[in-house]
Design a protein around this motif. Structure first.
Motif, PDB file in Angstrom:
ATOM      1  N   VAL A   2       0.837  -1.207   0.000  1.00  0.00           N
ATOM      2  CA  VAL A   2       0.000   0.000   0.000  1.00  0.00           C
ATOM      3  C   VAL A   2       0.869   1.252   0.000  1.00  0.00           C
ATOM      4  CG1 VAL A   2      -1.658   1.361   1.321  1.00  0.00           C
ATOM      5  CG2 VAL A   2      -1.960  -1.120   1.101  1.00  0.00           C
ATOM      6  N   ALA A   3       0.659   2.118  -0.985  1.00  0.00           N
ATOM      7  CA  ALA A   3       1.351   3.404  -1.067  1.00  0.00           C
ATOM      8  C   ALA A   3       0.446   4.378  -1.815  1.00  0.00           C
ATOM      9  CB  ALA A   3       2.683   3.259  -1.782  1.00  0.00           C
ATOM     10  N   PRO A   4       0.340   5.637  -1.365  1.00  0.00           N
ATOM     11  CA  PRO A   4       0.945   6.137  -0.122  1.00  0.00           C
ATOM     12  C   PRO A   4       0.257   5.544   1.107  1.00  0.00           C
ATOM     13  CG  PRO A   4      -0.556   7.770  -1.016  1.00  0.00           C
ATOM     14  CD  PRO A   4      -0.471   6.657  -2.045  1.00  0.00           C
ATOM     15  N   LEU A   5       0.882   5.702   2.258  1.00  0.00           N
ATOM     16  CA  LEU A   5       0.313   5.201   3.495  1.00  0.00           C
ATOM     17  C   LEU A   5      -0.940   5.990   3.868  1.00  0.00           C
ATOM     18  CD1 LEU A   5       3.522   4.832   5.724  1.00  0.00           C
ATOM     19  CD2 LEU A   5       2.345   3.038   4.429  1.00  0.00           C
ATOM     20  N   PRO A   6      -1.899   5.353   4.556  1.00  0.00           N
ATOM     21  CA  PRO A   6      -3.020   6.115   5.123  1.00  0.00           C
ATOM     22  C   PRO A   6      -2.487   7.249   5.999  1.00  0.00           C
ATOM     23  CG  PRO A   6      -3.422   3.768   5.326  1.00  0.00           C
ATOM     24  CD  PRO A   6      -2.005   3.916   4.858  1.00  0.00           C
ATOM     25  N   ARG A   7      -3.239   8.321   6.066  1.00  0.00           N
ATOM     26  CA  ARG A   7      -2.706   9.532   6.717  1.00  0.00           C
ATOM     27  C   ARG A   7      -2.390   9.335   8.197  1.00  0.00           C
ATOM     28  NH1 ARG A   7      -7.020  13.926   4.921  1.00  0.00           N
ATOM     29  NH2 ARG A   7      -8.367  12.142   5.353  1.00  0.00           N
ATOM     30  N   SER A   8      -3.211   8.586   8.912  1.00  0.00           N
ATOM     31  CA  SER A   8      -2.910   8.360  10.334  1.00  0.00           C
ATOM     32  C   SER A   8      -1.618   7.569  10.496  1.00  0.00           C
ATOM     33  CB  SER A   8      -4.067   7.617  11.015  1.00  0.00           C
ATOM     34  OG  SER A   8      -5.193   8.449  11.135  1.00  0.00           O
ATOM     35  N   LEU A   9      -1.441   6.532   9.685  1.00  0.00           N
ATOM     36  CA  LEU A   9      -0.213   5.741   9.764  1.00  0.00           C
ATOM     37  C   LEU A   9       0.991   6.575   9.350  1.00  0.00           C
ATOM     38  CD1 LEU A   9       1.147   3.058  10.355  1.00  0.00           C
ATOM     39  CD2 LEU A   9       0.597   2.324   8.013  1.00  0.00           C
ATOM     40  N   ASN A  10       0.820   7.426   8.368  1.00  0.00           N
ATOM     41  CA  ASN A  10       1.915   8.315   7.971  1.00  0.00           C
ATOM     42  C   ASN A  10       2.334   9.208   9.133  1.00  0.00           C
ATOM     43  OD1 ASN A  10       3.665   9.418   5.828  1.00  0.00           O
ATOM     44  ND2 ASN A  10       2.456  11.278   6.112  1.00  0.00           N
TER      45      ASN A  10
END
Length: 222
Positions: free
Chosen positions: A77-85
């Motif tokens: 998965v890219a880009p990462l979900p915003r919370s995980l980022n």
């Protein structure tokens, strides 16, 4: 859905799961994650192995993201979900590195229970299954792992509302046999700057574990 063996003694699996199974079977929408992955967090981290609990909300509603662990995504998965980022931004600031992708299964294998309070979601409809009764399982999990000193990470008000289900450890031979409680703002873009950034949860957990004579968590390198 087959209950994970190490957690199957919880009353949820006897009293509640059948009704949730029936509701899911009658839901024609695409449901995430796939049924075979709904209990992945519990399959990877048993009660006796659990040293850290990170409590999430519900699975990512984007197809191909969720795979049964709170905040974690499939490795491609890219880009990462915003919370995980944002979690990774804090991890970089705290410990100077991040994993190569968003797959956190290597955390789970070290005793970090990454559990959502709701374990299913209709694609594209965040919180779409919040009324099915999954929360009962989260309550029972928290009570179960409270039996011995554990680090609890409660990001955001929804997770913090479950704190009453965390009880005092029943035994402990350390000088301080209590839990480590980390309660800050959620890492989502809407709230991360209101107390999540700068909270250094990863080094705080490792310091707590080391003080107890336990192996620290490798947060950065699978």
């Amino acid at each position: 859905m087959t209950p994970p063996a190490n957690w199957s003694h919880l009353p949820f699996f006897r009293d509640t799961l059948q009704a949730i199974d029936a509701a899911l079977a009658g839901d024609a929408r695409t449901l995430l994650p796939p049924a075979s992955q709904r209990f992945t967090a519990l399959e990877l981290t048993s009660p006796s192995q659990t040293r850290v609990v990170v409590l999430g909300q519900d699975p990512y509603p984007t197809p191909g993201h969720a795979h049964g662990l709170a905040f974690s995504v499939e490795p491609d998965v890219a880009p990462l979900p915003r919370s995980l980022n944002n979690i990774y931004k804090e991890l970089q600031e705290d410990l100077g590195g991040t994993p190569p992708n968003g797959d956190l299964r290597f955390w789970a294998k070290q005793g970090v229970l990454l559990i959502n309070t709701v374990l299913s979601v209709p694609a594209g409809e965040a919180n779409g299954h919040k009324h099915l009764g999954w929360q009962t399982l989260a309550h029972q999990i928290l009570a179960e792992v409270s039996n011995r000193p554990t680090a609890f990470v409660l990001w955001g008000k929804q997770a913090q509302a479950l704190a009453p289900h965390i009880t005092s450890p029943k035994t402990g031979d350390k000088a301080d046999a209590g839990h480590l409680m980390i309660e800050t703002a959620h890492p989502s873009p809407l709230s991360a700057r209101r107390g999540f950034f700068g909270s250094r949860p990863f080094s705080r957990i490792n310091t707590w574990l080391a003080d107890r004579g336990e192996q620290t968590i490798n947060w950065t390198t699978p």
